[in-house]
Design a protein around this motif. Structure first.
Motif, PDB file in Angstrom:
ATOM      1  N   ILE A 217     -77.319 -32.610  -0.164  1.00 20.25           N
ATOM      2  CA  ILE A 217     -77.177 -33.664  -1.167  1.00 20.25           C
ATOM      3  C   ILE A 217     -78.508 -34.375  -1.361  1.00 20.25           C
ATOM      4  CG2 ILE A 217     -75.929 -35.763  -1.789  1.00 20.25           C
ATOM      5  CD1 ILE A 217     -73.746 -34.846   0.214  1.00 20.25           C
ATOM      6  N   ASP A 218     -78.947 -34.467  -2.602  1.00 25.39           N
ATOM      7  CA  ASP A 218     -80.172 -35.198  -2.922  1.00 25.39           C
ATOM      8  C   ASP A 218     -79.830 -36.344  -3.868  1.00 25.39           C
ATOM      9  OD1 ASP A 218     -81.730 -33.543  -1.417  1.00 25.39           O
ATOM     10  OD2 ASP A 218     -82.200 -32.190  -3.058  1.00 25.39           O
ATOM     11  N   GLN A 219     -79.904 -37.560  -3.369  1.00 20.49           N
ATOM     12  CA  GLN A 219     -79.647 -38.748  -4.178  1.00 20.49           C
ATOM     13  C   GLN A 219     -80.960 -39.507  -4.379  1.00 20.49           C
ATOM     14  OE1 GLN A 219     -76.667 -40.924  -2.050  1.00 20.49           O
ATOM     15  NE2 GLN A 219     -75.045 -39.443  -2.454  1.00 20.49           N
ATOM     16  N   TYR A 220     -81.001 -40.330  -5.425  1.00 24.45           N
ATOM     17  CA  TYR A 220     -82.255 -40.984  -5.773  1.00 24.45           C
ATOM     18  C   TYR A 220     -82.100 -42.484  -5.974  1.00 24.45           C
ATOM     19  CZ  TYR A 220     -83.951 -36.272  -6.596  1.00 24.45           C
ATOM     20  OH  TYR A 220     -84.303 -34.963  -6.432  1.00 24.45           O
ATOM     21  N   TRP A 221     -81.036 -43.064  -5.461  1.00 21.65           N
ATOM     22  CA  TRP A 221     -80.793 -44.491  -5.695  1.00 21.65           C
ATOM     23  C   TRP A 221     -81.971 -45.346  -5.237  1.00 21.65           C
ATOM     24  CZ3 TRP A 221     -80.314 -48.976  -2.867  1.00 21.65           C
ATOM     25  CH2 TRP A 221     -79.709 -50.054  -3.519  1.00 21.65           C
ATOM     26  N   SER A 222     -82.516 -45.020  -4.077  1.00 23.21           N
ATOM     27  CA  SER A 222     -83.613 -45.820  -3.537  1.00 23.21           C
ATOM     28  C   SER A 222     -84.970 -45.165  -3.755  1.00 23.21           C
ATOM     29  CB  SER A 222     -83.392 -46.067  -2.044  1.00 23.21           C
ATOM     30  OG  SER A 222     -83.252 -44.839  -1.355  1.00 23.21           O
ATOM     31  N   GLY A 223     -84.986 -44.118  -4.597  1.00 26.36           N
ATOM     32  CA  GLY A 223     -86.254 -43.515  -4.965  1.00 26.36           C
ATOM     33  C   GLY A 223     -86.733 -42.396  -4.080  1.00 26.36           C
ATOM     34  N   SER A 224     -85.977 -42.029  -3.053  1.00 27.30           N
ATOM     35  CA  SER A 224     -86.399 -40.952  -2.167  1.00 27.30           C
ATOM     36  C   SER A 224     -85.180 -40.298  -1.545  1.00 27.30           C
ATOM     37  CB  SER A 224     -87.322 -41.459  -1.064  1.00 27.30           C
ATOM     38  OG  SER A 224     -87.572 -40.439  -0.110  1.00 27.30           O
ATOM     39  N   PHE A 225     -85.164 -38.960  -1.529  1.00 23.37           N
ATOM     40  CA  PHE A 225     -84.046 -38.269  -0.910  1.00 23.37           C
ATOM     41  C   PHE A 225     -84.210 -38.154   0.600  1.00 23.37           C
ATOM     42  CE2 PHE A 225     -87.083 -34.876  -1.635  1.00 23.37           C
ATOM     43  CZ  PHE A 225     -86.993 -34.115  -0.487  1.00 23.37           C
ATOM     44  N   THR A 226     -85.372 -38.511   1.137  1.00 20.37           N
ATOM     45  CA  THR A 226     -85.628 -38.292   2.560  1.00 20.37           C
ATOM     46  C   THR A 226     -85.122 -39.407   3.456  1.00 20.37           C
ATOM     47  OG1 THR A 226     -87.826 -39.273   2.409  1.00 20.37           O
ATOM     48  CG2 THR A 226     -87.652 -36.890   2.062  1.00 20.37           C
ATOM     49  N   ASN A 227     -84.659 -40.544   2.871  1.00 23.97           N
ATOM     50  CA  ASN A 227     -84.166 -41.615   3.733  1.00 23.97           C
ATOM     51  C   ASN A 227     -82.648 -41.740   3.675  1.00 23.97           C
ATOM     52  OD1 ASN A 227     -83.759 -42.703   1.229  1.00 23.97           O
ATOM     53  ND2 ASN A 227     -84.820 -44.635   1.619  1.00 23.97           N
ATOM     54  N   GLU A 228     -81.971 -40.708   3.202  1.00 23.57           N
ATOM     55  CA  GLU A 228     -80.515 -40.753   3.163  1.00 23.57           C
ATOM     56  C   GLU A 228     -79.936 -40.596   4.571  1.00 23.57           C
ATOM     57  OE1 GLU A 228     -79.593 -37.567   0.572  1.00 23.57           O
ATOM     58  OE2 GLU A 228     -80.336 -38.577  -1.216  1.00 23.57           O
ATOM     59  N   GLU A 229     -78.862 -41.319   4.821  1.00 16.84           N
ATOM     60  CA  GLU A 229     -78.166 -41.194   6.099  1.00 16.84           C
ATOM     61  C   GLU A 229     -77.274 -39.958   6.107  1.00 16.84           C
ATOM     62  OE1 GLU A 229     -77.354 -45.422   8.047  1.00 16.84           O
ATOM     63  OE2 GLU A 229     -76.068 -45.021   6.331  1.00 16.84           O
ATOM     64  N   VAL A 230     -77.153 -39.340   7.262  1.00 15.92           N
ATOM     65  CA  VAL A 230     -76.098 -38.365   7.523  1.00 15.92           C
ATOM     66  C   VAL A 230     -75.235 -38.924   8.640  1.00 15.92           C
ATOM     67  CG1 VAL A 230     -77.390 -36.342   6.742  1.00 15.92           C
ATOM     68  CG2 VAL A 230     -77.614 -37.095   9.113  1.00 15.92           C
ATOM     69  N   GLY A 231     -73.939 -38.631   8.591  1.00 19.83           N
ATOM     70  CA  GLY A 231     -73.056 -39.207   9.593  1.00 19.83           C
ATOM     71  C   GLY A 231     -71.747 -38.487   9.698  1.00 19.83           C
ATOM     72  N   VAL A 232     -70.887 -38.985  10.611  1.00 20.50           N
ATOM     73  CA  VAL A 232     -69.568 -38.403  10.824  1.00 20.50           C
ATOM     74  C   VAL A 232     -68.595 -39.539  11.110  1.00 20.50           C
ATOM     75  CG1 VAL A 232     -69.951 -38.048  13.305  1.00 20.50           C
ATOM     76  CG2 VAL A 232     -68.234 -36.673  12.115  1.00 20.50           C
ATOM     77  N   ALA A 233     -67.358 -39.366  10.644  1.00 24.05           N
ATOM     78  CA  ALA A 233     -66.291 -40.318  10.919  1.00 24.05           C
ATOM     79  C   ALA A 233     -65.024 -39.522  11.202  1.00 24.05           C
ATOM     80  CB  ALA A 233     -66.073 -41.256   9.728  1.00 24.05           C
ATOM     81  N   GLY A 234     -64.096 -40.141  11.931  1.00 23.29           N
ATOM     82  CA  GLY A 234     -62.799 -39.513  12.154  1.00 23.29           C
ATOM     83  C   GLY A 234     -62.721 -38.597  13.348  1.00 23.29           C
ATOM     84  N   ASN A 235     -63.674 -38.678  14.286  1.00 26.69           N
ATOM     85  CA  ASN A 235     -63.502 -37.918  15.521  1.00 26.69           C
ATOM     86  C   ASN A 235     -62.240 -38.413  16.234  1.00 26.69           C
ATOM     87  OD1 ASN A 235     -65.539 -35.907  16.020  1.00 26.69           O
ATOM     88  ND2 ASN A 235     -67.039 -37.579  15.971  1.00 26.69           N
ATOM     89  N   GLY A 236     -61.316 -37.522  16.538  1.00 28.85           N
ATOM     90  CA  GLY A 236     -60.036 -37.889  17.116  1.00 28.85           C
ATOM     91  C   GLY A 236     -58.959 -38.132  16.082  1.00 28.85           C
ATOM     92  N   ASP A 237     -59.318 -38.158  14.802  1.00 29.48           N
ATOM     93  CA  ASP A 237     -58.346 -38.337  13.722  1.00 29.48           C
ATOM     94  C   ASP A 237     -57.516 -37.055  13.584  1.00 29.48           C
ATOM     95  OD1 ASP A 237     -57.193 -38.367  11.011  1.00 29.48           O
ATOM     96  OD2 ASP A 237     -58.411 -40.158  10.720  1.00 29.48           O
ATOM     97  N   PRO A 238     -56.181 -37.163  13.365  1.00 28.12           N
ATOM     98  CA  PRO A 238     -55.365 -35.956  13.173  1.00 28.12           C
ATOM     99  C   PRO A 238     -55.852 -35.089  12.012  1.00 28.12           C
ATOM    100  CG  PRO A 238     -53.967 -37.861  13.537  1.00 28.12           C
ATOM    101  CD  PRO A 238     -55.350 -38.380  13.394  1.00 28.12           C
ATOM    102  N   LEU A 239     -56.498 -35.706  11.018  1.00 32.70           N
ATOM    103  CA  LEU A 239     -57.027 -34.952   9.888  1.00 32.70           C
ATOM    104  C   LEU A 239     -58.369 -34.309  10.198  1.00 32.70           C
ATOM    105  CD1 LEU A 239     -56.161 -37.402   6.979  1.00 32.70           C
ATOM    106  CD2 LEU A 239     -54.940 -35.319   7.631  1.00 32.70           C
TER     107      LEU A 239
END
Length: 549
Positions: free
Chosen positions: A357-379
């Motif tokens: 994913i390359d987004q440009y909201w803040s003018g650079s694609f290199t400072n985008e966060e990557v992350g994870v949510a839902g570890n342990g979630d049934p889904l």
């Protein structure tokens, strides 16, 4: 993935690199035209054609070729007759309304060898005859190649490892008849058609304002433009976050049979070539049934595509690919693979889904966060990417699946996981994936965060991308289904929890909708998105009754 321009292209249109040059495609044989069983090959035109003052034709796609032949030898010439199909859209009122058409087409083509330069044979071609009629065309409507103007072209064939690169074009002069061939209207310009891979567009049903998304996809569920010229990807209009039509980029599914085969399921040859991915020639895709984007739920949006293909190596497998855009409440692109082992032995492999994913909201694609949510979630876990410091809910793009993934990662370029190398690579990491799948040290790891911990990487520098991996084992005759959810402006689709009407509460209204649509294929009541409203959908609603209320 760095690029300088983005051009959204409509259904069945391919951007051309020059007025008469076409991007090459890879084919396992040098037969002309590429046979119907050769995956996803067709001739596509870029411009509209006018017939008289009111009639316009657009988006022609010439495909389904049969009676394929090798090209003539050096110094030789031959004529070649074959059958095919043509899809196009036609307007009878100067573009106010459009009708999609499909018809049979009989062709006669002359191929003459011009020259051979190191590694490449060049042929002059001319379409001598093209007769299009029947199918869904209205009675007495016919299209033909001009009997007086030459429809010339050029084909170049280069030998490469595992097959051939072919680039081919025709400038086709056509005429249209509305009275069964008694009179004919010539087009105002020739149609410049290029041999290309079949690419189609899916549009969300979220409306034309904030919160809409458009995905340029292909029949394999991959969305990638040419890495050489920068076009392609998706467009997303988030809610109050950043500029309209902010782009995302390459999305695709890698198929890995450990130590046996690796393949990127994509129509775009530029993706693996430009990034150095080395697919095994032992993977063989044979029968291909191309679909058309349709409006299955009658909501005014072309948002559904179903295609199918067969594999014969490294083992026999039938794969149906179902793609749909839904809104619940954010735009969600769903890609479902229904896989059946049609061979005599077991089939063990992995499916690796990546989203760069390359987004440009803040003018650079290199400072985008990557992350994870839902570890342990049934889904199961959902991996995501978003603009650091932006309105998170609006810029977040989440990737989840059903069933939940066996492994995930969120990568940042050049970062080495704490478990050891290899480092995350640039873009989609295809060089690392040449090793038949996700490295062990990447499994369930997010760059600058760690293993199996919910959170995000922060604005650490480096190109980011996210991925899920499923380990699949199929006994002979067994079928399994795998669905990926790409959510624009959120983490995971709401609908999978039983909230049918997407109001945030699973209640009597959701139950009533499912019961009223029971036994149909209407998406409004299909909670698990398997194509039918049945006991499973009812059970999901009941199991989650009261959730969110």
């Amino acid at each position: 993935m760095k690029r300088t321009t983005l051009t959204l292209i409509a259904v069945n249109l391919i951007a051309l690199s020059a007025a008469q040059d076409c991007l090459p495609v890879f084919m396992p044989t040098d037969q002309l035209p590429p046979c119907a069983e050769s995956p996803i090959s067709e001739y596509l035109a870029q411009q509209h054609q006018m017939y008289g003052p009111d009639i316009i034709m657009r988006n022609p796609a010439h495909h389904g070729f049969n009676n394929c032949m090798p090209p003539p030898p050096d110094g030789g010439q031959q004529t070649h007759q074959f059958g095919s199909k043509v899809n196009f859209e036609i307007s009878l009122d100067r573009g106010n309304t459009w009708m999609a058409m499909e018809a049979e087409a009989d062709c006669l083509v002359m191929v003459r060898h011009r020259e051979t330069i190191p590694g490449t044979r060049v042929f002059d071609t001319e379409m001598l005859q093209l007769n299009i009629q029947g199918g869904t065309l209205p009675p007495n409507v016919m299209v033909r190649e001009s009997p007086t103007l030459p429809s010339a072209g050029v084909t170049r064939i280069s030998s490469v490892a595992g097959g051939f690169r072919i680039d081919s074009f025709f400038d086709v002069f056509t005429e249209l008849s509305l009275d069964g061939g008694l009179t004919w209207m010539p087009a105002n310009t020739p149609g410049h058609v290029c041999l290309q891979y079949d690419t189609q567009a899916l549009m969300s049903g979220c409306g034309n304002g904030d919160g809409s998304a458009t995905v340029l996809t292909d029949m394999f569920g991959s969305a990638a433009g040419s890495f050489a010229d920068g076009f392609g990807g998706d467009e997303f209009d988030p809610r109050g976050a950043f500029v309209r039509d902010a782009p995302t980029f390459s999305v695709g599914t890698f198929f890995f049979a450990p130590t046996i085969a690796r393949e990127l399921f994509t129509s775009n040859i530029e993706w693996p070539d430009a990034l150095g991915f080395n697919p095994d020639v032992s993977v063989s895709l044979t029968r291909v049934e191309r679909g058309q984007v349709t409006d299955r739920d009658n909501d005014g949006q072309n948002d559904y595509l179903e295609t199918e293909f067969d594999m014969t190596a490294p083992f026999s497998m039938n794969v149906k690919v179902i793609q749909e855009m839904v809104c619940c409440p954010e735009p969600t692109w769903m890609v479902t693979y229904v896989m059946t082992n049609t061979g005599l032995g077991p089939a063990d492999f992995s499916m690796h889904r990546v989203w760069d994913i390359d987004q440009y909201w803040s003018g650079s694609f290199t400072n985008e966060e990557v992350g994870v949510a839902g570890n342990g979630d049934p889904l199961g876990p959902v991996v995501f990417q978003r603009e650091f410091g932006a309105a998170f809910a609006a810029t977040t793009m989440g990737l989840s699946s059903s069933p939940s993934a066996d492994f995930y990662y969120g990568g940042k370029q050049a970062h080495i996981p704490t478990g050891g190398g290899p480092a995350f690579g640039f873009g989609t990491d295809v060089l690392t994936w040449n090793n038949y799948g996700m490295p062990l040290t990447w499994r369930n790891y997010v760059a600058f965060l760690g293993y199996n911990i919910d959170g995000a990487s922060g604005a650490a520098n480096g190109d980011g991308h996210i991925a899920l991996e499923h380990m699949v084992s199929l006994a002979p005759g067994e079928t399994k289904q795998l669905t990926y959810y790409h959510v624009y402006g959120g983490l995971r689709p709401t609908r999978v929890t039983g909230d049918v009407n997407c109001d945030g509460c699973v209640d009597d209204t959701d139950l009533a909708i499912v019961l009223s649509l029971f036994g149909t294929n209407m998406r409004a009541g299909d909670v698990n998105l398997d194509g039918i409203v049945d006991d499973t959908d009812l059970a999901i609603v009941l199991a989650n009754f009261g959730l969110g209320c």
